[in-house]
Design a protein around this motif. Sequence first.
Motif, short mmCIF file in Angstrom:
data_model
loop_
_atom_site.label_atom_id
_atom_site.label_comp_id
_atom_site.label_asym_id
_atom_site.label_seq_id
_atom_site.Cartn_x
_atom_site.Cartn_y
_atom_site.Cartn_z
N VAL A 114 0.86 -1.20 0.00
CA VAL A 114 0.00 0.00 0.00
C VAL A 114 0.89 1.25 0.00
O VAL A 114 0.65 2.20 -0.73
N ARG A 115 1.96 1.21 0.80
CA ARG A 115 2.87 2.36 0.87
C ARG A 115 3.50 2.69 -0.48
O ARG A 115 3.52 3.83 -0.91
N THR A 116 4.06 1.64 -1.12
CA THR A 116 4.79 1.91 -2.37
C THR A 116 3.85 2.40 -3.46
O THR A 116 4.23 3.20 -4.30
N ARG A 117 2.60 1.95 -3.45
CA ARG A 117 1.63 2.45 -4.42
C ARG A 117 1.42 3.95 -4.26
O ARG A 117 1.01 4.64 -5.18
N GLU A 118 1.63 4.43 -3.03
CA GLU A 118 1.44 5.86 -2.78
C GLU A 118 2.75 6.61 -2.82
O GLU A 118 2.85 7.75 -2.35
N GLY A 119 3.80 5.94 -3.31
CA GLY A 119 5.08 6.62 -3.46
C GLY A 119 5.85 6.74 -2.15
O GLY A 119 6.79 7.52 -2.04
N ASN A 120 5.47 5.94 -1.15
CA ASN A 120 6.15 5.98 0.14
C ASN A 120 7.09 4.76 0.24
O ASN A 120 6.62 3.63 0.37
N PHE A 121 8.39 5.01 0.19
CA PHE A 121 9.36 3.90 0.21
C PHE A 121 10.09 3.82 1.56
O PHE A 121 11.15 3.21 1.67
N GLU A 122 9.52 4.43 2.58
CA GLU A 122 10.05 4.42 3.94
C GLU A 122 9.97 2.99 4.51
O GLU A 122 9.01 2.26 4.25
N LEU A 123 10.98 2.57 5.28
CA LEU A 123 10.95 1.23 5.88
C LEU A 123 10.45 1.24 7.33
O LEU A 123 10.11 0.18 7.87
N ASP A 124 10.43 2.40 7.93
CA ASP A 124 10.01 2.50 9.32
C ASP A 124 8.65 1.82 9.52
O ASP A 124 7.72 2.07 8.76
N GLY A 125 8.56 0.94 10.51
CA GLY A 125 7.28 0.27 10.78
C GLY A 125 7.12 -1.04 10.03
O GLY A 125 6.10 -1.71 10.18
N LEU A 126 8.10 -1.41 9.22
CA LEU A 126 7.95 -2.64 8.42
C LEU A 126 8.84 -3.79 8.90
O LEU A 126 8.89 -4.84 8.27
N MET A 127 9.51 -3.61 10.04
CA MET A 127 10.46 -4.64 10.47
C MET A 127 9.74 -5.90 10.95
O MET A 127 8.74 -5.83 11.66
#
Length: 331
Positions: free
Chosen positions: A125-138
Amino acid sequence: MKTAVFSARRYDKSMLAQANEGAGHELRFLEDRLSPATAVLAAGCAAVCVFVNDSVDAEVLALLAAQGTRLVATRSTGYNHIDVGAAGRLGIAVVRVTDYSPHSVAEFAVGLLLAVNRKIARASVRTREGNFELDGLMGVDLHGKTVGVIGTGKIGLIFARIMAGFGCRLVGHDRFPTPAFEALGGAYMDVEQLLACSDVVSLHCPLFEETHHIVGAEALARVKRGCILVNTSRGGLVDTEAAIQALKSGQLGGLAIDVYEQEASLFFQDLSSTVILDDVIQRLVSFPNVIVTGHQAFFTVEAIGQIMRTTIESISAFERGEELVNRVPRA
Ligand code: NAD
């Protein structure tokens, strides 16, 4: 044989019709769920074909029997939606599909586990919105973790085999332990011990009175803190309200479910344009560490093809007066 097919979706119609080629049963496809109000739609049908959220209780069975139904064929393994005792008393035979790609469900359970542990749906969902942040995905490595399998039958055993391939330690609980699970290095123990030592618990036992809420408040208090719970079996195995409390407190580290106790009024329908009145499911899907799918674990080409072929074979066998190999309950 005239057969009313309830809860028939596009794929049911095409694949059951395909399986019926050569068998020649007269199939009456109905999109409605079977209930006391819709039972009349099966008038004149000696066989009724149902799915997991159809209501096949004593009231419905009495209505069906009065209309001449003599066979109920469920397009599923589980038959907790059918009052088999009432069917027997009314002279209605019940058949299910005992064997269809157990791989479909086991592989999906692994997929759910990976998705919730590694936050795959959230990341997508994040990458579809252009968000490539890793925080919160560990997530955590599954390698070396302890996986508890409750119900080491056909699906549970395949799930266990896959997890063994990941390098997990296996513990299991079953009323009937199987050497095949022990051959994978699995150790059987009682549920309490299993809950206390597992980093992941996956449910693969059927829903019976004794297994209803097998994961309730008491069990959740025993789980290893941060444990991930996976349920691809039946919603009623988990007390959802208790699971929500355990997620809030952090006792449960993640929840991945393909089945939900109140799914009958939600699943297999597009409700995206309506107001969902079920506050529990709405609360569940709001957690970042929860993934919910709508009872799709069985949904592969191989599994559906086999379900439809077996269902047609059972109807044909019934029509010919042969022994029903998929009859429930088996002696
Ligand atoms: P199975 O009969 O091969 O295995 C079930 C196992 O559970 C058996 O080994 C049995 O001994 C064990 N069991 C029974 N009572 C138990 C208890 N009280 N505690 C622990 N274990 C117990 O069935 P399966 O084909 O492996 O299917 C398992 C379940 O998966 C089905 O009952 C069904 O509810 C569910 N299922 C879900 C989907 C889906 O799409 N989500 C699809 C198919 C099946």
